[in-house]
Design a protein around this motif. Structure first.
Motif, PDB file in Angstrom:
ATOM      1  N   GLY A 269       0.801  -1.217   0.000  1.00  0.00           N
ATOM      2  CA  GLY A 269       0.000   0.000   0.000  1.00  0.00           C
ATOM      3  C   GLY A 269       0.833   1.265   0.000  1.00  0.00           C
ATOM      4  O   GLY A 269       0.376   2.308   0.478  1.00  0.00           O
ATOM      5  N   LEU A 270       2.044   1.192  -0.535  1.00  0.00           N
ATOM      6  CA  LEU A 270       2.912   2.374  -0.610  1.00  0.00           C
ATOM      7  C   LEU A 270       2.839   2.956  -2.010  1.00  0.00           C
ATOM      8  O   LEU A 270       3.234   2.292  -2.979  1.00  0.00           O
ATOM      9  N   PRO A 271       2.348   4.177  -2.161  1.00  0.00           N
ATOM     10  CA  PRO A 271       2.091   4.714  -3.492  1.00  0.00           C
ATOM     11  C   PRO A 271       3.342   5.059  -4.293  1.00  0.00           C
ATOM     12  O   PRO A 271       3.323   5.034  -5.521  1.00  0.00           O
ATOM     13  N   GLY A 272       4.452   5.380  -3.620  1.00  0.00           N
ATOM     14  CA  GLY A 272       5.617   5.845  -4.340  1.00  0.00           C
ATOM     15  C   GLY A 272       5.399   7.253  -4.886  1.00  0.00           C
ATOM     16  O   GLY A 272       4.381   7.892  -4.638  1.00  0.00           O
ATOM     17  N   VAL A 273       6.392   7.744  -5.620  1.00  0.00           N
ATOM     18  CA  VAL A 273       6.280   9.047  -6.275  1.00  0.00           C
ATOM     19  C   VAL A 273       5.655   8.829  -7.642  1.00  0.00           C
ATOM     20  O   VAL A 273       6.167   8.051  -8.455  1.00  0.00           O
ATOM     21  N   ALA A 274       4.533   9.476  -7.894  1.00  0.00           N
ATOM     22  CA  ALA A 274       3.805   9.276  -9.151  1.00  0.00           C
ATOM     23  C   ALA A 274       4.727   9.523 -10.345  1.00  0.00           C
ATOM     24  O   ALA A 274       5.394  10.564 -10.431  1.00  0.00           O
TER      25      ALA A 274
END
Length: 308
Positions: free
Chosen positions: A201-206
């Protein structure tokens, strides 16, 4: 024999055991014991193949610590089946596995293998602390690539990676991490922060994938260096700079979520592996007979008999 500490990412291994051994394997009372047997078989194989002198089963006392959720609310959200106020949330675990976890703990205790967990922390944090404070080489057994951040050739810390199965174990060293991801192990947590990880559930940098993350770390060393360069408007394209700046709020908190804790105050268990004494052997045989764990327990006993 050279001393070596082996740290088991216990949940990672017993989940793998559960899905790898048919659930038709049952005790006389009808309870499935496939995860127990598979987990014990893993231990027997690991002890025989890698010859650790010390062994700890590291435990998730809290698989989704609130302090990590407070920083990134989406952290492991997709695996929550029940939110519990003031206590760890309930993780999605198949019922036939959940009933086996107490027996796994009992089997480990019977075999003299210590379990170590820490309140409000995951097994990863226990592993991070024990690996960091170890006075001997360390093997970390896991299917979780997040623990690649602990790999350190200089200190003899490596990962025995189980993602491709117990018959195809991969020994992860500095060179392995560089070859796979183009970053050094000490950069891996920053790399994972930038890239994100949907399984946690870690989005990261888009808009920043693995190649861009690796290139940024190669150019600027670490996340702080990348952010500083973006703020100065140098060392990266305008498009990448815009993505880094847009992700500033996420980047301010994510490193604390992705990075394993290495400073827990943990008990000092007696983790040296030894052959079972007569009393322990009798208890192990009785446990095996009660729960139909015969050959699996026997293999662990045999593996322990070779330790000193």
């Amino acid at each position: 024999m050279t001393e070596r500490l082996m740290l088991l990412d216990s949940a990672s291994l017993y989940f793998r055991a559960f899905y790898g051994v048919p659930d038709t394997v049952k005790a006389p009372n009808g309870m499935p014991v496939n995860a127990v047997r598979g987990f014990l078989d893993m231990i027997a194989k690991l002890v025989t193949a890698y010859e650790p002198t010390h062994l700890v089963a590291c435990w998730d006392d809290d698989w989704r610590p609130q302090w990590r959720v407070d920083l990134i609310p989406s952290y492991k959200t997709h695996r929550v089946v029940e939110v519990v106020a003031g206590a760890p949330d309930v993780e999605e675990v198949p019922d036939p596995l959940e009933v086996q976890v107490p027996l796994i703990r009992e089997a480990l205790a019977t075999l003299g293998i210590p379990i170590v967990g820490a309140a409000e922390h995951e097994a990863d944090d226990v592993i991070g602390t024990l690996a960091t404070t170890a006075t001997m080489p360390v093997d970390i057994v896991t299917g979780d690539r997040d623990l690649f951040q602990l790999v350190d050739d200089e200190r003899g810390i490596r990962v025995i990676y189980t993602a491709r199965g117990m018959s195809n174990l991969e020994l992860v060293t500095d060179a392995t991490v560089v070859a796979k991801y183009g970053v050094l192990p000490h950069q891996y947590a920053d790399f994972a922060t930038l890239r994100g990880d949907s399984s946690d559930g870690l989005p990261g940098v888009a808009g920043v994938g693995e190649k861009t993350a690796a290139a940024l770390l190669a150019a600027h060393g670490d996340l702080a260096g990348i952010i500083a360069a973006a703020e100065r408007g140098e060392g990266m394209s305008a498009g990448v700079r815009a993505k880094i700046l847009a992700g500033a709020d996420y980047l301010a908190v994510a490193p604390a979520v992705v990075g394993v804790v290495r400073t827990l105050g943990l008990p000092q268990p007696d983790d040296r592996l030894r052959p079972l004494d007569d009393t322990q052997r009798t208890a192990a045989v009785e446990l095996a007979e009660t729960w139909s764990l015969g050959s699996s327990v026997a293999r662990v006993i045999e593996a322990l008999a070779t330790t000193r």
